[in-house]
Design a protein around this motif. Structure first.
Motif, PDB file in Angstrom:
ATOM      1  N   ASP A 136     -29.506  -7.684 -42.782  1.00  0.00           N
ATOM      2  CA  ASP A 136     -28.010  -6.765 -43.907  1.00  0.00           C
ATOM      3  C   ASP A 136     -28.956  -5.827 -44.211  1.00  0.00           C
ATOM      4  OD1 ASP A 136     -28.906  -8.247 -45.491  1.00  0.00           O
ATOM      5  OD2 ASP A 136     -27.363  -9.309 -45.914  1.00  0.00           O
ATOM      6  N   ASP A 274     -27.129  -3.832 -39.201  1.00  0.00           N
ATOM      7  CA  ASP A 274     -26.228  -5.128 -38.443  1.00  0.00           C
ATOM      8  C   ASP A 274     -25.101  -4.997 -37.632  1.00  0.00           C
ATOM      9  OD1 ASP A 274     -25.747  -7.631 -37.340  1.00  0.00           O
ATOM     10  OD2 ASP A 274     -25.391  -8.400 -39.218  1.00  0.00           O
ATOM     11  N   ARG A 275     -24.568  -3.325 -38.441  1.00  0.00           N
ATOM     12  CA  ARG A 275     -23.327  -3.200 -37.431  1.00  0.00           C
ATOM     13  C   ARG A 275     -23.514  -2.179 -36.465  1.00  0.00           C
ATOM     14  NH1 ARG A 275     -19.332  -0.798 -41.379  1.00  0.00           N
ATOM     15  NH2 ARG A 275     -18.052  -0.814 -39.966  1.00  0.00           N
ATOM     16  N   TRP A 281     -18.030  -3.357 -31.426  1.00  0.00           N
ATOM     17  CA  TRP A 281     -18.091  -2.497 -32.279  1.00  0.00           C
ATOM     18  C   TRP A 281     -17.268  -0.948 -31.405  1.00  0.00           C
ATOM     19  CZ3 TRP A 281     -19.074   2.939 -31.724  1.00  0.00           C
ATOM     20  CH2 TRP A 281     -19.741   3.868 -32.376  1.00  0.00           C
ATOM     21  N   GLN A 319     -29.140 -14.534 -44.124  1.00  0.00           N
ATOM     22  CA  GLN A 319     -28.992 -13.272 -44.451  1.00  0.00           C
ATOM     23  C   GLN A 319     -27.385 -13.980 -44.669  1.00  0.00           C
ATOM     24  OE1 GLN A 319     -28.383  -9.653 -41.631  1.00  0.00           O
ATOM     25  NE2 GLN A 319     -26.021 -10.832 -41.240  1.00  0.00           N
ATOM     26  N   PRO A 328     -20.519 -16.888 -34.499  1.00  0.00           N
ATOM     27  CA  PRO A 328     -20.028 -15.773 -33.988  1.00  0.00           C
ATOM     28  C   PRO A 328     -18.437 -15.334 -33.550  1.00  0.00           C
ATOM     29  CG  PRO A 328     -22.364 -16.692 -32.586  1.00  0.00           C
ATOM     30  CD  PRO A 328     -21.330 -17.721 -33.715  1.00  0.00           C
ATOM     31  N   ARG A 329     -18.232 -14.311 -33.547  1.00  0.00           N
ATOM     32  CA  ARG A 329     -16.727 -14.360 -33.712  1.00  0.00           C
ATOM     33  C   ARG A 329     -15.880 -14.776 -32.251  1.00  0.00           C
ATOM     34  NH1 ARG A 329     -13.469  -8.217 -33.446  1.00  0.00           N
ATOM     35  NH2 ARG A 329     -15.439  -8.325 -35.390  1.00  0.00           N
ATOM     36  N   ARG A 364     -16.258 -14.950 -40.502  1.00  0.00           N
ATOM     37  CA  ARG A 364     -15.581 -13.685 -41.525  1.00  0.00           C
ATOM     38  C   ARG A 364     -15.112 -12.813 -41.297  1.00  0.00           C
ATOM     39  NH1 ARG A 364     -19.034 -11.449 -38.148  1.00  0.00           N
ATOM     40  NH2 ARG A 364     -19.677 -12.452 -36.644  1.00  0.00           N
ATOM     41  N   ASP A 368     -15.296  -6.827 -38.740  1.00  0.00           N
ATOM     42  CA  ASP A 368     -16.504  -6.881 -38.540  1.00  0.00           C
ATOM     43  C   ASP A 368     -17.042  -7.089 -37.151  1.00  0.00           C
ATOM     44  OD1 ASP A 368     -18.020  -7.021 -40.835  1.00  0.00           O
ATOM     45  OD2 ASP A 368     -18.624  -8.768 -41.508  1.00  0.00           O
ATOM     46  N   ARG A 371     -22.025  -6.770 -34.722  1.00  0.00           N
ATOM     47  CA  ARG A 371     -23.219  -8.264 -35.675  1.00  0.00           C
ATOM     48  C   ARG A 371     -24.051  -8.365 -34.666  1.00  0.00           C
ATOM     49  NH1 ARG A 371     -22.824  -7.402 -40.850  1.00  0.00           N
ATOM     50  NH2 ARG A 371     -20.709  -6.988 -41.944  1.00  0.00           N
ATOM     51  N   ASP A 374     -23.858 -11.558 -32.726  1.00  0.00           N
ATOM     52  CA  ASP A 374     -22.146 -11.435 -31.441  1.00  0.00           C
ATOM     53  C   ASP A 374     -22.335 -10.955 -30.263  1.00  0.00           C
ATOM     54  OD1 ASP A 374     -20.266 -12.762 -33.139  1.00  0.00           O
ATOM     55  OD2 ASP A 374     -19.579 -10.547 -34.250  1.00  0.00           O
ATOM     56  N   GLU A 386     -25.492 -17.034 -37.896  1.00  0.00           N
ATOM     57  CA  GLU A 386     -26.014 -16.832 -39.608  1.00  0.00           C
ATOM     58  C   GLU A 386     -26.302 -17.559 -40.475  1.00  0.00           C
ATOM     59  OE1 GLU A 386     -24.347 -12.531 -40.861  1.00  0.00           O
ATOM     60  OE2 GLU A 386     -23.283 -13.872 -42.568  1.00  0.00           O
TER      61      GLU A 386
END
Length: 602
Positions: A136, A274-275, A281, A319, A328-329, A364, A368, A371, A374, A386
């Motif tokens: 991050d 990290d994006r 995305w 981080q 993860p999502r 999260r 977001d 990542r 993800d 994370e």
């Protein structure tokens, strides 16, 4: 990447049968007391160096690896340590090319394993454990955690599983971490020029030390339409609701350098690494920090390339300031239900037990996107998490984690701030207030105070000092890092590990009867990560006979269903015509469980 085991439909005319395991005793991920006491890595026995076991006239191998010093490390310090580790054992430890940042900083990275590394092709034949520190760009304590974790694994290098490789990248976002280390911006962005305010110029309106206290903190700009109000504890801000006031806009401390009426809307850098990954995305974001497209940052591309070259089994991204583990999502949603979800949660529970922390998981924000965890989980089937080294309850007065304090109300006599009429603090803010008042005696927060912005405008400057909530104060860093290396060692020790067990081998003349079973000697299942995208995770077992032998009964290749921790398959049976001493080999392989083989000459 090592491809997934074939299913029966892929074998054409070959005879392939699926065997189900006899039992599925899901054991806890960690036998924590035993593992912690033995210091086992890779599931092998721990060795205590004695005068009898150490080479005469030389130090044990693990003592050749310099330990990271106390406190935080700068970019040059990290590189010196990485090179020293590689020089200490060049056959098994090597520096990796992980790319160069937008600011021209080479990413420190290395790989190591018990077996000698011979070129790039070795990564295709071994499973990998990936550790990223501070991706991050803000969490310098995450970088420190990765340094100490890599050193702990290096000390156990002799006892890592032979088919296992560790990939350690302690400064995964060099530009952002270098700024944090120098006391500069804590945005976490790299050095890619970004026109945040779309005025045709870049990086022209960044932060300034308006009040001359040597710190560039936060600033509140009074605005009737602003999204923030002061909370009941006036140190904290809460989202404004209808009727709330006074309202503020929130920005970094500084002047209106470009004279456009806005403050600090176009500072130095850049992209948030990290994006930058191609999963969830959607856009560059309001501030452009997600980049014009996924993997547009050179470091993000380099890291993605390293992952794609390897069969990564588990990945840790150190981080964050939530003090727990973030999933993860897909694991947080219904999509991740099932075995992959169970593996993640067992590893998170192991984190809570190893560290003594009361908070194991942290959700999260759903928006977001981009990542790394993800992308690795959803696209590659990697068990990725994370891990936040720091958080509000990580260190109490005695150095141990604080108990949960959700029921602790605000106490103005502790903070010295009278409560005001305003929204109540959320749970995280309450925990930080409790920590800063009861553990640090109120130190670490600069009270909001008025500053002259010119043209009759007044702003309010204040907020958290560096190394308070984003990273621990340096005197508390050892307490925050405590148990993190042990936790990772325990996960590595619990990875699935196949073994071929001979139940019966009997010869009658030229005929040999063979009964064998496949055992998972790890605590985690052989299918870990595979169910993230529907892969079956079977174990492929083959019997190879010498040219003067023939398999009369039993399939030369069979698929065994995934095995849980310490689970044993049903018995596999073959009848082989072979002369005495003929070589026979039973092999087993799975994507996440690795491979093994056993030769017999009946």
């Amino acid at each position: 990447m090592v491809s997934s085991p074939s299913t029966s439909a892929d074998h054409g005319a070959r005879r392939v049968r699926r065997w189900r395991p006899a039992c599925r005793p899901w054991l806890p991920v960690f036998g924590l007391a035993a593992v912690a006491a033995a210091g086992v890595v890779g599931g092998l026995r721990s060795v205590r160096w004695t005068s009898a076991s150490a080479p005469v006239g030389s130090a044990p191998r693990f003592e050749r690896f310099d330990a990271p010093g106390k406190g935080y490390h700068g970019f040059d310090d990290v590189w010196r340590l990485v090179r020293a580790w590689a020089d200490a054992d060049p056959e098994r430890v090597r520096v990796l090319d992980a790319g160069v940042s937008a600011g021209g900083l080479a990413v420190p990275a290395l790989s190591f394993g018990a077996a000698p590394v011979d070129g790039r092709s070795a990564s295709l034949t071994r499973r990998s454990v990936l550790q990223l520190g501070g991706l991050d760009g803000r969490s310098q304590c995450g970088a420190a955690a990765e340094l100490h974790t890599a050193h702990a694994l290096l000390r156990q290098l002799e006892h890592l599983s032979p088919d296992l490789e560790s990939v350690a990248i302690p400064w995964a976002s060099p530009d952002g971490l270098a700024r944090v280390h120098a006391g500069g911006s804590r945005s976490g962005r790299d050095a890619t020029p970004v026109d945040d305010d779309e005025d045709g110029r870049v990086d022209e309106d960044g932060g300034d030390d308006i009040d001359g206290d040597g710190l560039v903190l936060e600033m509140l700009i009074p605005d009737p339409e602003g999204p923030w109000v002061r909370a009941e504890d006036p140190r904290f801000l809460r989202p404004a609701s209808p009727g709330d006031g006074p309202r503020f806009r929130r920005t970094i401390e500084g002047h209106d350098d470009d004279g456009d009426g806005a403050f600090n809307e176009d500072g130095a850098g850049g992209l948030a690494l990290d994006r930058q990954f191609p999963c969830y995305w959607t856009s560059p974001g309001d501030d452009g920090s997600a980049g014009p497209r996924p993997l547009s940052a050179p470091v993000a591309r380099g890291l993605a390339g390293l992952v794609l070259e390897r069969d990564v089994v588990v990945a840790f991204v150190f981080q964050g300031d939530h003090g727990g583990v973030a999933f993860p999502r897909a694991i947080e949603s219904a999509e991740g239900a099932g075995r992959s979800d169970d593996v993640h949660r067992r590893i998170a529970l192991g984190f809570m037990r190893a560290t003594g922390r009361r908070t194991a998981t942290w959700a999260r924000p759903v928006d977001d996107g981009g990542r790394a965890i993800d992308w690795m989980n959803d696209v590659l089937g990697v068990t990725a998490l994370e891990v936040a080294v720091w958080g509000p309850g990580v260190v109490g007065r005695d150095g141990r984690p604080m108990p949960e304090c959700a029921d602790v109300g605000l106490r103005s006599d502790h903070s010295g701030h009278a409560l005001v009429r305003g929204p109540a603090l959320d749970r995280t803010q309450t925990r930080w207030a409790h920590w800063v008042d009861d553990v640090r005696g109120g130190a670490g927060f600069v009270d909001w105070h008025a500053v002259d912005l010119g043209a009759g405008r007044v702003g309010w400057v204040g907020g958290w000092e560096p190394r308070t909530v984003s990273d621990p104060p340096e005197d508390l860093l050892p307490y925050a890092l405590r148990s993190i290396p042990t936790y990772v060692q325990q996960v590595v020790a619990g990875l699935p590990r196949l073994s071929v067990e001979l139940v019966r081998v009997e010869r009658s003349g030229e005929l040999v009867e063979i009964d064998a079973r496949i055992t998972n000697r790890g605590n985690l299942p052989t299918c870990m990560g595979d169910t993230a995208h529907g892969a079956p995770g079977e174990i492929v077992v083959t019997l190879d006979a010498a040219c003067d032998a023939a398999i009369l009964a039993g399939d030369p290749e069979v698929e065994v269903a995934p095995l849980g921790g310490h689970e044993i398959s049903d018995t596999l049976r073959w009848v082989v015509a072979a002369p005495p001493g003929a070589a026979l080999r039973i092999s087993a392989r799975s994507r996440r469980g690795g491979s093994t083989s056993r030769e017999l000459r009946p």
